[in-house]
Each structure stands twice: as structure tokens, then as C-alpha cells.
Enzyme design. Sequence first.
Site, PDB file in Angstrom:
ATOM      1  N   GLY A 297       0.835  -1.209  -0.006  1.00 22.39           N
ATOM      2  CA  GLY A 297      -0.068   0.097   0.206  1.00 22.39           C
ATOM      3  C   GLY A 297       0.784   1.366   0.139  1.00 22.39           C
ATOM      4  O   GLY A 297       1.926   1.092  -0.066  1.00 22.39           O
ATOM      5  N   ASN A 298       0.170   2.280   0.190  1.00 21.43           N
ATOM      6  CA  ASN A 298       1.023   3.294   0.070  1.00 21.43           C
ATOM      7  C   ASN A 298      -0.108   4.502   1.137  1.00 21.43           C
ATOM      8  O   ASN A 298      -0.952   4.181   1.439  1.00 21.43           O
ATOM      9  CB  ASN A 298       1.501   4.414  -1.267  1.00 21.43           C
ATOM     10  N   ARG A 299       0.794   5.627   1.474  1.00 23.29           N
ATOM     11  CA  ARG A 299       0.161   6.579   2.621  1.00 23.29           C
ATOM     12  C   ARG A 299      -0.778   7.606   2.269  1.00 23.29           C
ATOM     13  O   ARG A 299      -1.059   8.513   3.131  1.00 23.29           O
ATOM     14  CB  ARG A 299       1.123   6.940   3.483  1.00 23.29           C
TER      15      ARG A 299
ATOM     16  N   ALA B 151      -2.557   8.079  -5.591  1.00 25.64           N
ATOM     17  CA  ALA B 151      -1.191   7.706  -5.544  1.00 25.64           C
ATOM     18  C   ALA B 151      -1.241   6.082  -5.956  1.00 25.64           C
ATOM     19  O   ALA B 151      -1.444   5.169  -5.185  1.00 25.64           O
ATOM     20  CB  ALA B 151      -0.675   7.752  -4.107  1.00 25.64           C
TER      21      ALA B 151
END
Lengths: 223, 223
Positions: free
Chosen positions: B38-40, B104
Site C-alpha cells: 500500500g501507500n500512505r 497515488a
Amino acid sequence: AIMATIAAHFGPKRLSGKTAIVTAGPTHEAIDPVRFLGNRSSGKQGFAIAAALAEQGASVTLVAGPVALATPEGVRRIDVTSARDMAVAVAAALPADIAVMVAAVADWHVEAAGQKLKKSAAGPPVLTLIENPDILALTGHAPNRPRLVIGFAAETGDLLANAKVKLAKKGADWMIANNVSEGVFGTDANHVYFVTAAGTEDWGAGSKADIAERLATRIANAL
Amino acid sequence: AIMATIAAHFGPKRLSGKTAIVTAGPTHEAIDPVRFLGNRSSGKQGFAIAAALAEQGASVTLVAGPVALATPEGVRRIDVTSARDMAVAVAAALPADIAVMVAAVADWHVEAAGQKLKKSAAGPPVLTLIENPDILALTGHAPNRPRLVIGFAAETGDLLANAKVKLAKKGADWMIANNVSEGVFGTDANHVYFVTAAGTEDWGAGSKADIAERLATRIANAL
């Protein structure tokens, strides 16, 4: 469940004077400043257990991974991100009478980059995984081990066999096993098995709050 | 910001009759049934832009990764998980007058396992990464390309240089560049640069809502 809730509110606080550590949620393992390795745990089951123990009068430290949940009333919450942070927070919260390790702790972290990884002509980057501390096993084998160490086993196959292996290997007294191929993530319902050296009980399907209350009652009976 | 909000509510709907696609949030790339890459990204900036465009009368399709945000009023929302799902949803939403690609999107997915990965004596598993479709570039170079294609560049270094390279390579008209080493994730504030072939403007620090309104006004001026 309603009767249990009423009993918990108006009945005797059966865990007064007892201390508990509960872990909940996922951990996030940084890959770079933007990306991470995560998992689908919502933290709901762990937060429900922290609430149920506090309701019974226990002094609860809740070590929570990154989740979007409100802190249950009367619970001391410590927020962490990675498995290594969580291991440090749990060790710092010892000694305690009870440990309930509900968090879905990442088994591995990543050799993290300081800068954001970029696409390159050389192809995708290689992620080097490194084993994380096993927080349940460290707690189960700690010199100042809680009297009652309870783990959760989220499995997609061989549920009970895997839970029994973990019970022994991790030095836990009880394991709660649940089959996470049934789509429990993020929902309010769960179907769990209660696994001890003495045998296995199918607790059937229930809300995460029901399971938490049942476990809190069981803990109070055992201490 | 207050005057702009009032103007948006009571002023003319400058984007009436226009259609927009906005992407927002992270993508989650499954590693196994439990784990993901995942990403933030919180999705807040993308949701604010969808809201600002709808406020100006545009018909907005918001393609959202896994986030915990309410759908802005009047916006059609499509929830997706992976970059590949998001690419399909964006392609299906074309044609449109405006595309604002704020999500993102993971650059890579993982060769996913059907069963939960287990710790083994053989050591940590190897994660084989595979490049994802580049949704901004596909949109910027699509035969039915929107008149205005706007991308976001989240960078931790060489912010403006990287944004200019992306502008050309991805066929975008404008890029919004922000430095994500400044801790913007999950917060309501941002500091962005507006990058076009003509040059770069520092839009300074502002709330994500302010940036969204400024961008919506800019879009209305350009169409």
C-alpha cells in the site's frame, strides 16, 4: 449479548485490580517514505476486547497499529506503526496479568529505502524481506510472562491444526483461531474457535463485541 | 477561502455541462489474501478536488482506492482496490472533458499467492514485483483524451525536475507537484507547485480544500 452487556455494566467488576495488554490492528512496514507493506486487519476485534476487559474493571493498555478507530472508554492507548515498534511498546507495558495479542503483526519488514523508489529501465525493484520479532512468542516466553497469554491465529487453511501448532510454539495459553478467507476483515462479525491444550471449542459466528465479552468472561473465570 | 466557497455556492456554475474523472487515494496490491502493498495516500486531496469540480457544476466520476472518506455531494463514486482495477474504471469513464489523476497509484503489483504466506525455514519469501499500467500516461495518450489532463507528482526529491519530466512523458497538460517528505499524508494541508509547459507557479502552503478550489477555478478558466 444484551444481557451480557447489562451484566457487565451493572454487575461486579470481575477484573478490578488486574492489568491487561491488548494489541490490535495491522502493522505497516515501510518500503520507502511513501509505500508500505500492510495487511487487511481493521483493528475492530482487538478494540472490542480492550473495551470488554476495561468494562470488567481491568487496567488496559491497548497497543494499536494504524487504524481509524476511536479509543474505548477508560483504555490507555499507544499508537505504533511497525511490528518492531509494537514489540517495544508491548515489552514496555509488561508486567501484566493478561496479554491478548490480537494484532495482525507483519511477519516480515522490508529493507527500507530513504528516498521514494522510482521506476527504472532496470525493471522493478527487489524487496528484501527480513523476519520481524514474534511478539506473541516473545510475550509467551518472557521471564515476566503474564499469567494468561492469549494469541489470535488468522488462517486461510488448516485452521485448527495451525492454531494448535502456534499454541505450543508461541508459549500461549489460549489461541483464538479464525478463518480469514470468510471475509471478516473490516466487518463487525467473526467466526472463531477457542483453542487450548485441553481441546477446541467452536464459538460459532458472532459479532466482534460478543466474542470480546465471551473472552473477557472466560479470562475472569480463569484468573 | 471563505469568499471562494461563498462564490462557488452562489456564483455561476462555471463547469456546468462538463464531465470530469478524478482518481483519489492509494491502491492496494494483494500479496496474499491477508497482506498487501500500500501507500500512505489518504485520498483527501482527490476528494477535495472532486467536491470542488462538482460545486462548479461538473458531472464528476470519482474513482477511489481504499480510503475512509465520505463521498462528496453530487459525485458519482466508483470504489476500486488495485491499480489494474483503477485503470479499468478510468478507461470505462472516458470520454470526459477533464481528468485529474490524484491517486497515488502503485507502480508495481505483486505476483499474488492464493493462500496466506507462511514463515518457513527456507527464509522470507521473495516478492516478485510487476509493473502496473500507468493510468496518467494511458489517459494522456488515449485516442479519446480529455481536453485537460492533470496529474499529481508526489516526490521526495528533485520535485520540480521530476514533475516536468512526468508532464512530458505522460502527455499531461498540467502537473501538480508536492513534496511528500513534508508530512502531508493524512493531513488537511499541502504545499504544491503548479507545473505546465509554460513554467512553474509556487502555490504555497494551503489547505487541501483551498488547493482544490484554486485548481477548479483554473480548470474553468481554461475550458
